[in-house]
Design a protein around this motif. Structure first.
Motif, PDB file in Angstrom:
ATOM      1  N   GLN A 195       0.078  -1.340   0.310  1.00 10.34           N
ATOM      2  CA  GLN A 195       0.346   0.204  -0.298  1.00 10.34           C
ATOM      3  C   GLN A 195       0.622   1.587  -0.273  1.00 10.34           C
ATOM      4  O   GLN A 195       0.562   2.143  -0.666  1.00 10.34           O
ATOM      5  N   VAL A 196       1.982   1.480   0.520  1.00 13.02           N
ATOM      6  CA  VAL A 196       3.160   2.374   0.826  1.00 13.02           C
ATOM      7  C   VAL A 196       3.518   2.592  -0.430  1.00 13.02           C
ATOM      8  O   VAL A 196       3.647   3.893  -0.987  1.00 13.02           O
ATOM      9  N   LEU A 197       4.261   1.153  -1.295  1.00 16.50           N
ATOM     10  CA  LEU A 197       4.304   1.945  -1.862  1.00 16.50           C
ATOM     11  C   LEU A 197       3.616   2.130  -2.984  1.00 16.50           C
ATOM     12  O   LEU A 197       4.088   3.048  -4.373  1.00 16.50           O
ATOM     13  N   THR A 198       2.305   1.664  -3.845  1.00 10.57           N
ATOM     14  CA  THR A 198       1.285   2.373  -4.341  1.00 10.57           C
ATOM     15  C   THR A 198       0.727   3.723  -4.050  1.00 10.57           C
ATOM     16  O   THR A 198       1.251   4.444  -5.028  1.00 10.57           O
ATOM     17  N   LYS A 199       0.962   4.244  -2.853  1.00 15.47           N
ATOM     18  CA  LYS A 199       0.583   5.702  -2.912  1.00 15.47           C
ATOM     19  C   LYS A 199       1.940   5.810  -3.157  1.00 15.47           C
ATOM     20  O   LYS A 199       1.815   7.441  -3.917  1.00 15.47           O
ATOM     21  N   GLN A 200       3.551   6.217  -2.841  1.00 18.58           N
ATOM     22  CA  GLN A 200       4.462   6.818  -3.518  1.00 18.58           C
ATOM     23  C   GLN A 200       4.380   7.052  -4.611  1.00 18.58           C
ATOM     24  O   GLN A 200       5.271   7.870  -4.617  1.00 18.58           O
ATOM     25  N   LYS A 201       3.994   5.545  -5.006  1.00 18.96           N
ATOM     26  CA  LYS A 201       3.779   5.685  -6.919  1.00 18.96           C
ATOM     27  C   LYS A 201       3.125   7.065  -7.224  1.00 18.96           C
ATOM     28  O   LYS A 201       3.265   7.456  -8.242  1.00 18.96           O
ATOM     29  N   ARG A 202       1.650   6.967  -6.856  1.00 20.64           N
ATOM     30  CA  ARG A 202       0.671   7.610  -7.067  1.00 20.64           C
ATOM     31  C   ARG A 202       1.423   9.493  -6.885  1.00 20.64           C
ATOM     32  O   ARG A 202       1.325  10.031  -7.981  1.00 20.64           O
ATOM     33  N   LEU A 203       1.894   9.496  -5.819  1.00 26.21           N
ATOM     34  CA  LEU A 203       2.680  10.574  -5.821  1.00 26.21           C
ATOM     35  C   LEU A 203       3.287  11.481  -6.562  1.00 26.21           C
ATOM     36  O   LEU A 203       3.208  12.115  -7.046  1.00 26.21           O
ATOM     37  N   VAL A 251     -11.561  20.805  -2.131  1.00 27.21           N
ATOM     38  CA  VAL A 251     -10.564  20.008  -1.373  1.00 27.21           C
ATOM     39  C   VAL A 251     -10.745  19.330   0.255  1.00 27.21           C
ATOM     40  O   VAL A 251     -10.741  18.675   0.574  1.00 27.21           O
ATOM     41  N   GLY A 252     -11.247  20.309   0.763  1.00 25.22           N
ATOM     42  CA  GLY A 252     -12.141  20.204   1.806  1.00 25.22           C
ATOM     43  C   GLY A 252     -11.185  19.483   2.908  1.00 25.22           C
ATOM     44  O   GLY A 252     -11.226  19.424   3.671  1.00 25.22           O
ATOM     45  N   ILE A 253     -10.420  20.224   3.067  1.00 33.57           N
ATOM     46  CA  ILE A 253      -9.324  19.698   4.775  1.00 33.57           C
ATOM     47  C   ILE A 253      -8.646  21.309   4.670  1.00 33.57           C
ATOM     48  O   ILE A 253      -8.167  22.121   4.105  1.00 33.57           O
ATOM     49  N   LEU A 279      -2.119  19.457  -6.177  1.00 29.23           N
ATOM     50  CA  LEU A 279      -1.838  18.400  -5.775  1.00 29.23           C
ATOM     51  C   LEU A 279      -2.889  17.717  -4.519  1.00 29.23           C
ATOM     52  O   LEU A 279      -2.942  16.741  -4.272  1.00 29.23           O
ATOM     53  N   LEU A 280      -3.010  18.762  -3.565  1.00 28.10           N
ATOM     54  CA  LEU A 280      -3.695  18.319  -2.512  1.00 28.10           C
ATOM     55  C   LEU A 280      -5.434  18.540  -2.878  1.00 28.10           C
ATOM     56  O   LEU A 280      -5.895  17.445  -2.374  1.00 28.10           O
ATOM     57  N   GLN A 281      -5.509  18.560  -4.150  1.00 24.20           N
ATOM     58  CA  GLN A 281      -7.205  18.824  -4.600  1.00 24.20           C
ATOM     59  C   GLN A 281      -6.860  17.429  -5.317  1.00 24.20           C
ATOM     60  O   GLN A 281      -7.324  16.566  -4.713  1.00 24.20           O
ATOM     61  N   LYS A 282      -5.627  16.693  -5.810  1.00 28.43           N
ATOM     62  CA  LYS A 282      -5.457  15.311  -6.727  1.00 28.43           C
ATOM     63  C   LYS A 282      -5.584  14.119  -5.010  1.00 28.43           C
ATOM     64  O   LYS A 282      -6.255  12.719  -5.265  1.00 28.43           O
ATOM     65  N   LEU A 283      -4.921  14.434  -4.002  1.00 32.39           N
ATOM     66  CA  LEU A 283      -4.889  13.557  -3.242  1.00 32.39           C
ATOM     67  C   LEU A 283      -6.076  13.604  -2.058  1.00 32.39           C
ATOM     68  O   LEU A 283      -6.613  12.249  -1.664  1.00 32.39           O
ATOM     69  N   SER A 284      -7.070  14.919  -1.887  1.00 34.58           N
ATOM     70  CA  SER A 284      -7.850  14.715  -1.513  1.00 34.58           C
ATOM     71  C   SER A 284      -9.010  13.719  -1.755  1.00 34.58           C
ATOM     72  O   SER A 284     -10.067  12.587  -1.785  1.00 34.58           O
ATOM     73  N   GLU A 285      -9.349  13.784  -3.330  1.00 26.46           N
ATOM     74  CA  GLU A 285     -10.597  13.069  -4.149  1.00 26.46           C
ATOM     75  C   GLU A 285      -9.518  11.833  -4.046  1.00 26.46           C
ATOM     76  O   GLU A 285     -10.477  10.699  -3.803  1.00 26.46           O
ATOM     77  N   TRP A 320      -8.046   9.711  -1.895  1.00 21.39           N
ATOM     78  CA  TRP A 320      -8.365   9.427  -0.548  1.00 21.39           C
ATOM     79  C   TRP A 320      -9.148   9.535   0.649  1.00 21.39           C
ATOM     80  O   TRP A 320      -9.131   9.387   1.227  1.00 21.39           O
ATOM     81  N   ASN A 321      -9.899  10.225  -0.574  1.00 18.55           N
ATOM     82  CA  ASN A 321     -11.822  10.985   0.736  1.00 18.55           C
ATOM     83  C   ASN A 321     -11.431  11.817   1.541  1.00 18.55           C
ATOM     84  O   ASN A 321     -11.435  11.479   2.633  1.00 18.55           O
ATOM     85  N   LEU A 322     -10.062  12.773   1.633  1.00 22.83           N
ATOM     86  CA  LEU A 322      -9.646  13.360   2.750  1.00 22.83           C
ATOM     87  C   LEU A 322     -10.752  14.623   2.990  1.00 22.83           C
ATOM     88  O   LEU A 322     -10.362  14.607   4.508  1.00 22.83           O
TER      89      LEU A 322
END
Length: 321
Positions: A14-22, A267-269, A308-314, A316-318
């Motif tokens: 999961q960590v590797l997948t998230k790192q790759k996505r970032l 973004v909602g964060i 970047l935060l918008q993509k992350l929020s969408e 990971w549902n943040l």
């Protein structure tokens, strides 16, 4: 296979997948920095690399993720308003602080003087705009400006878990030499009794805490403490939980200058930006995030950092909404 081993392998995947996505997101977004601009009205900020972009994510439960220009130093600028607000609340409590500064968002630029002239009483609308932060700075306890700054710096070092934190003298003097609008705000507020004391000392303190130098890792650690309601990774209570709730509220409503409403929707964060390109983000009970991208949009926020935060929020549902 042992269940613990299976869980460990799954977590690592999961960590590797998230790192790759970032990394993928940074590669996609970074070229958009060409559409932004550096905050050259503070000359020293104009020396930054406009193409830089980095992010660090510090979950309350999980591994730290980092990608891009995460070790590049930059100054807090308006992100420091989060720390000074917290310290003023711890020094005096909310009744005293909010007798000097309001709790409402503004649609005006962060350095506007218009509302000060129009509002009755003539106090700043909130602590996240320049006038409000100057008023808050005047409330920090200390026998002089040096002692007040040392108290701000001491709290900053604790919150960021970095005893080496200091300020950039080059940025400080750059702000000192070009900060006439902020002086005007301060002198106006002294005339209307919002602040008391030596205006030049108060403004100097404001410039100095804006010039505190950090990295994405530092911002992510600050975001972690806020997300954990004032506790650091060792479980130490560095600020009261009720102070973190106040800070989070202002980050949502006022933290991204007059782009705060759009950011809340997209973004909602809870987040606070600075014109050096940093964005502090904090997802309550989940994670702290530090972003750096010095090319700014028309509102004064990092143009790539927001995306970047918008993509992350969408992904990971943040969003807290």
């Amino acid at each position: 296979m042992d269940n613990e081993i299976v869980k460990g392998m799954s977590s690592m995947l999961q960590v590797l997948t998230k790192q790759k996505r970032l990394k993928q997101w940074i590669n996609e977004i970074q070229p958009i920095s060409k559409k932004g601009r550096l905050a050259t009205y503070i000359p020293q900020l104009g020396t930054a690399n406009p193409d830089a972009l980095g992010i660090v994510i510090c979950p309350l439960d999980g591994d730290v993720l980092a990608e891009g220009n995460t070790s590049t130093p930059f100054t807090l600028q308006s992100i420091s308003k989060v720390i000074t607000l917290a310290l003023a609340l711890m020094d005096h409590g909310p009744d005293k602080v909010f007798s000097h500064v309001g709790m409402e968002p503004t649609g005006d630029p962060f350095n506007s003087i218009v509302k000060l002239e129009m509002m009755k009483p003539s106090k700043p609308l909130n602590p996240m705009i320049n006038a409000g932060a100057i008023a808050v700075s005047s409330l920090i306890k200390g026998k002089n400006a040096d002692e007040k700054f040392e108290r701000i710096l001491d709290l900053t070092r604790k919150l960021l878990n970095n005893p080496g934190i200091t300020y950039s003298e080059d940025v400080y003097w750059s702000e000192w030499e070009t900060g006439d609008r902020n002086r005007a705000l301060a002198y106006f507020m002294r005339e209307t009794k919002v602040i008391e004391g030596d205006v030049e000392e108060i403004v100097s303190l404001y410039f100095k805490h804006c010039s505190i130098e950090v990295t994405c890792f530092d911002l992510a650690q600050l975001g972690y403490v806020l997300a954990n309601y004032g506790r650091n990774q060792r479980g130490e209570q560095l600020m009261p939980a009720d102070v973190t709730r106040v800070v989070h509220s202002f980050m949502v409503t006022c933290g991204m200058y007059n782009g705060s409403g759009e950011f809340a929707i997209k973004v909602g964060i809870p987040a606070k930006s600075g014109v050096a390109g940093g964005i502090l983000a904090s997802v309550p009970q989940k994670m702290g995030i530090g972003v750096y991208g010095p090319a700014l949009n028309e509102k004064g926020n990092s143009i790539c950092g927001v995306l970047l935060l918008q993509k992350l929020s969408e992904a990971w549902n943040l969003s807290i909404f």
